[in-house]
Design a protein around this motif. Structure first.
Motif, PDB file in Angstrom:
ATOM      1  N   SER A  99      67.774  45.863  49.857  1.00 35.46           N
ATOM      2  CA  SER A  99      66.800  45.119  50.654  1.00 35.46           C
ATOM      3  C   SER A  99      65.466  45.829  50.572  1.00 35.46           C
ATOM      4  O   SER A  99      65.405  47.044  50.310  1.00 35.46           O
ATOM      5  N   GLY A 127      61.249  45.852  52.209  1.00 31.44           N
ATOM      6  CA  GLY A 127      60.322  45.396  53.235  1.00 31.44           C
ATOM      7  C   GLY A 127      59.116  44.684  52.653  1.00 31.44           C
ATOM      8  O   GLY A 127      59.157  44.171  51.528  1.00 31.44           O
ATOM      9  N   ASP A 142      56.080  40.787  49.492  1.00 34.55           N
ATOM     10  CA  ASP A 142      57.207  41.698  49.308  1.00 34.55           C
ATOM     11  C   ASP A 142      56.721  43.043  48.773  1.00 34.55           C
ATOM     12  O   ASP A 142      55.711  43.119  48.071  1.00 34.55           O
ATOM     13  N   GLU A 176      63.001  42.972  56.561  1.00 37.11           N
ATOM     14  CA  GLU A 176      63.356  43.265  55.179  1.00 37.11           C
ATOM     15  C   GLU A 176      64.007  42.041  54.554  1.00 37.11           C
ATOM     16  O   GLU A 176      64.686  41.268  55.240  1.00 37.11           O
TER      17      GLU A 176
END
Length: 301
Positions: free
Chosen positions: A162, A164, A241, A262
């Protein structure tokens, strides 16, 4: 509608003129016009109105165009497969990815894969999530990488990490003095971010509401990479992103978003199609590349 007629119809829809469409297909204007007229005769309705040298699609043409594009994509996929078989390309790995992982993860995965398997042909497709799903279903791609794990039941989504969000500032912006930014810092700024009804937009909106804030982008984008030119032009701060290697682009400063949501990074496969040995080896390389890149992100944070 036969294959050639379909090809001509799509070319004219995209180009808007007979001249441009004929150039796209590398045929003469009279030949293209003749095919188009025959197509309309066989269908029994007009596809275009002739207005000041341009072709304006009729409502009927607009109605069938999405189906025509899907059918054309299927035919193109069939052509690629038959060509691969004819040329004996039994070692072929096809990966479809949304732009962030296509730019950040696949180059490393492909480099490592190529070092060990130089004779296997690699094919990369950059596409939105809906198109990736269609390609996996049709067999036009064996593997997919996307920043979403909420997918139809026939698509397996393995979350491999994942990431952030990051803030892209025009060079010299006042907020550049801060090491990291918060959603509160962005509320009064001209904001460039994802259009509504997309997963990242929903995640950011939910995080803002949890902090008693409201985010209102003044410029909406479909894919994060498209924000670069807008930021460089001084149109605002982009909230995108953090996966893409933003530091490699000039004319902007990159700051992480603190206390933000995230997004998942998912490795996608079709539940109804078996992977080849080459596909499985590439899947391992994509996992390893993702783990390494996220580890580097954490180390630099």
């Amino acid at each position: 509608m036969r294959a050639r007629q379909l090809e001509v119809f799509i070319a004219v829809m995209r180009a808007g003129t007979v001249t441009a469409a004929a150039r796209m297909l590398n045929i003469s204007q009279p030949a293209l016009s003749q095919i188009l007229l025959h197509t309309e005769d066989e269908l029994g309705f007009a596809l275009f109105e002739r207005v000041k040298g341009r072709l304006r699609p009729t409502p009927d043409a607009l109605e069938i165009f999405p189906d025509a594009e899907r059918l054309s994509a299927g035919l193109e996929g069939l052509r690629r497969k038959t060509t691969d078989l004819r040329l004996g390309r039994t070692g072929l790995v096809r990966v479809a990815a949304s732009p962030p992982p296509a730019m950040a993860i696949l180059p490393r995965a492909f480099t490592n894969f190529r070092a060990q398997h130089p004779d296997i042909l690699l094919r990369s497709h950059s596409a939105p999530i809906a198109a990736i799903v269609d390609m996996l279903r049709a067999g036009d791609a064996s593997l997919g990488v996307a920043m979403d794990d909420r997918l139809p039941p026939d698509i397996e989504a393995e979350v491999i990490g994942s990431v952030g969000f990051a803030c892209l500032l025009p060079a010299g912006h006042a907020l550049q003095r801060k090491i990291e930014l918060t959603l509160a810092d962005l509320v009064r700024e001209e904001l460039i971010s994802y259009r509504g009804n997309t997963r990242p937009a929903e995640e950011l909106a939910q995080a803002a509401r949890a902090q008693g804030l409201t985010l209102s982008p003044s410029l909406e984008i479909d894919v994060s990479i498209s924000a670069i030119g807008f930021v460089q032009a001084g149109l605002g701060i982009a909230l995108v992103d953090a996966l893409l290697p933003w530091q490699q682009f000039s004319g902007l400063a990159v700051r992480p978003l603190a206390a933000g949501p995230e997004s998942p990074i998912a490795l996608l496969t079709s539940r109804t199609r078996a992977l080849s040995r080459a596909d499985e080896m590439m899947r391992d390389e994509i996992r390893a590349a993702c783990y390494a890149i996220l580890g580097e992100h954490r180390a630099s944070a």
